[in-house]
Design an enzyme around this catalytic site. Sequence first.
Site, PDB file in Angstrom:
ATOM      1  N   LYS A   1      68.467   0.653  54.216  1.00 58.66           N
ATOM      2  CA  LYS A   1      69.017   0.513  54.327  1.00 58.66           C
ATOM      3  C   LYS A   1      70.426   1.032  54.268  1.00 58.66           C
ATOM      4  O   LYS A   1      70.714   1.726  53.288  1.00 58.66           O
ATOM      5  CB  LYS A   1      69.412  -0.806  55.014  1.00 58.66           C
ATOM      6  CG  LYS A   1      67.379  -1.516  55.695  1.00 58.66           C
ATOM      7  CD  LYS A   1      67.349  -2.685  56.187  1.00 58.66           C
ATOM      8  CE  LYS A   1      66.247  -2.826  56.584  1.00 58.66           C
ATOM      9  NZ  LYS A   1      65.957  -3.921  58.015  1.00 58.66           N
TER      10      LYS A   1
ATOM     11  N   GLU B   1      57.665  -3.041  63.936  1.00 59.34           N
ATOM     12  CA  GLU B   1      57.941  -3.941  63.442  1.00 59.34           C
ATOM     13  C   GLU B   1      58.762  -5.247  64.089  1.00 59.34           C
ATOM     14  O   GLU B   1      59.788  -4.743  64.872  1.00 59.34           O
ATOM     15  CB  GLU B   1      59.651  -3.655  62.841  1.00 59.34           C
ATOM     16  CG  GLU B   1      59.677  -2.307  61.754  1.00 59.34           C
ATOM     17  CD  GLU B   1      60.493  -1.837  60.450  1.00 59.34           C
ATOM     18  OE1 GLU B   1      59.882  -1.886  59.775  1.00 59.34           O
ATOM     19  OE2 GLU B   1      61.731  -2.100  61.480  1.00 59.34           O
TER      20      GLU B   1
ATOM     21  N   SER C   1      59.776  -8.326  56.127  1.00 60.53           N
ATOM     22  CA  SER C   1      59.355  -8.993  55.329  1.00 60.53           C
ATOM     23  C   SER C   1      58.260  -8.582  54.296  1.00 60.53           C
ATOM     24  O   SER C   1      57.327  -9.958  53.728  1.00 60.53           O
ATOM     25  CB  SER C   1      59.216 -10.291  55.862  1.00 60.53           C
ATOM     26  OG  SER C   1      60.838 -10.406  56.173  1.00 60.53           O
TER      27      SER C   1
ATOM     28  N   GLY D   1      63.888  -9.219  57.826  1.00 65.09           N
ATOM     29  CA  GLY D   1      65.073  -9.584  57.076  1.00 65.09           C
ATOM     30  C   GLY D   1      65.331 -10.748  57.275  1.00 65.09           C
ATOM     31  O   GLY D   1      66.023 -11.792  56.186  1.00 65.09           O
TER      32      GLY D   1
ATOM     33  N   HIS E   1      64.659   2.792  64.165  1.00 65.06           N
ATOM     34  CA  HIS E   1      65.085   1.081  63.639  1.00 65.06           C
ATOM     35  C   HIS E   1      65.718   0.328  64.508  1.00 65.06           C
ATOM     36  O   HIS E   1      66.598   0.595  65.362  1.00 65.06           O
ATOM     37  CB  HIS E   1      66.198   1.604  62.683  1.00 65.06           C
ATOM     38  CG  HIS E   1      65.499   0.009  61.469  1.00 65.06           C
ATOM     39  ND1 HIS E   1      65.816  -0.823  62.116  1.00 65.06           N
ATOM     40  CD2 HIS E   1      64.056   0.055  60.627  1.00 65.06           C
ATOM     41  CE1 HIS E   1      65.545  -1.711  60.859  1.00 65.06           C
ATOM     42  NE2 HIS E   1      64.203  -1.308  60.496  1.00 65.06           N
TER      43      HIS E   1
ATOM     44  N   GLU F   1      67.303  -2.169  64.373  1.00 66.06           N
ATOM     45  CA  GLU F   1      68.895  -2.394  63.568  1.00 66.06           C
ATOM     46  C   GLU F   1      69.446  -0.835  64.131  1.00 66.06           C
ATOM     47  O   GLU F   1      71.228  -0.815  64.867  1.00 66.06           O
ATOM     48  CB  GLU F   1      69.273  -2.275  62.336  1.00 66.06           C
ATOM     49  CG  GLU F   1      68.797  -3.583  61.734  1.00 66.06           C
ATOM     50  CD  GLU F   1      68.383  -3.084  59.879  1.00 66.06           C
ATOM     51  OE1 GLU F   1      68.683  -2.312  59.835  1.00 66.06           O
ATOM     52  OE2 GLU F   1      67.929  -4.400  59.385  1.00 66.06           O
TER      53      GLU F   1
ATOM     54  N   ASN G   1      62.684   1.594  53.223  1.00 65.77           N
ATOM     55  CA  ASN G   1      63.612   1.915  54.086  1.00 65.77           C
ATOM     56  C   ASN G   1      65.295   0.881  52.665  1.00 65.77           C
ATOM     57  O   ASN G   1      65.244  -0.492  53.026  1.00 65.77           O
ATOM     58  CB  ASN G   1      63.929   1.571  55.494  1.00 65.77           C
ATOM     59  CG  ASN G   1      64.849   1.577  56.380  1.00 65.77           C
ATOM     60  OD1 ASN G   1      65.790   1.933  56.387  1.00 65.77           O
ATOM     61  ND2 ASN G   1      64.623   0.601  57.537  1.00 65.77           N
TER      62      ASN G   1
HETATM   63  P1  13P Z   1      62.684  -6.674  55.265  1.00 61.83           P
HETATM   64  O1  13P Z   1      61.689  -5.796  54.430  1.00 61.83           O
HETATM   65  O2  13P Z   1      63.860  -6.255  54.505  1.00 61.83           O
HETATM   66  O3  13P Z   1      62.218  -7.526  56.188  1.00 61.83           O
HETATM   67  O4  13P Z   1      62.587  -4.689  56.421  1.00 61.83           O
HETATM   68  C1  13P Z   1      62.150  -4.435  57.779  1.00 61.83           C
HETATM   69  C2  13P Z   1      62.330  -3.306  57.763  1.00 61.83           C
HETATM   70  O5  13P Z   1      63.272  -3.631  58.626  1.00 61.83           O
HETATM   71  C3  13P Z   1      62.366  -1.559  57.264  1.00 61.83           C
HETATM   72  O6  13P Z   1      62.570  -0.509  58.244  1.00 61.83           O
END
Ligand code: 13P
Length: 258
Positions: free
Chosen positions: A12, A169, A215, A175, A97, A99, A10
């Site tokens: 983003k 997640e 992560s 992140g 997601h 976010e 992903n």
């Molecule tokens: P990270 O791998 O950067 O922690 O992000 C995970 C994520 O949100 C994947 O959709």
Amino acid sequence: MSRKLFIAGNWKMNKTASEAAEDVSKFIDLALGVAGKINIALCPPFTALDRVSLILENTGVELGAQNLSEVESGAYTGEVSAAMLRDLNVKYVIVGHSERRQYFGETDEVVSLKANRALQSGLLPIICIGETLEEREANKTFEVIQAQMKGSFAGISKEDMLKTTIAYEPIWAIGTGKTATPEQAQEVHAFIRKIISETYGAKTAAHVIIQYGGSVKAANSGELMAMPDIDGALVGGASLDPVGFAELIKNALQVATE
Ligand code: 13P
């Protein structure tokens, strides 16, 4: 029972279409050897889908989007429809997601509408769920996961559940560099599979792919994939570098097939 590992990147809101094209070409050279043994998808931003789609043709690596509109078409300025994604050979779409839930107000209801729209249109949703740090510390993880599943999976039939990927997640691990331990993740994955089994039956539950996200990197992808209910990963930051992402996938595959 064997579930094929499924690892998706992903990206983003990162990479222009030109940057994406360059990195996908590099990634394909590195990952071509493993593309048949494992399901791999790249989810670039909307603006890069067209170019990435052309590069992925006949490589075995699939294309995913990060979002879609819950409505079919019409006067919805700035939205992108399922049909528009399908036309670019998009196969998967990330839905709900954290976010999007956190910054764009997506509720479980909206997430279920989007997931159902995807399924009706022939796209395969990757539905994201996960608890915050406060919820985990208050011992509410299972409660939160159960409520999110009830709301976000509303209206999804048994047949469609088999086409749906779940991404667990934990928000505190996204992140932050703070990965859930394999045991912590496994505990929640087993719980998710139990809920699927109660709702859709044991046979369906045994087939559903549950990815872990938060992560994930080359150094920990193997130990996570070694857990019985972790069937893949949804990778953010570590999927941006083609070399590192290919290594992450190889490590995951190696452990999963041991
Ligand atoms: P990270 O791998 O950067 O922690 O992000 C995970 C994520 O949100 C994947 O959709």
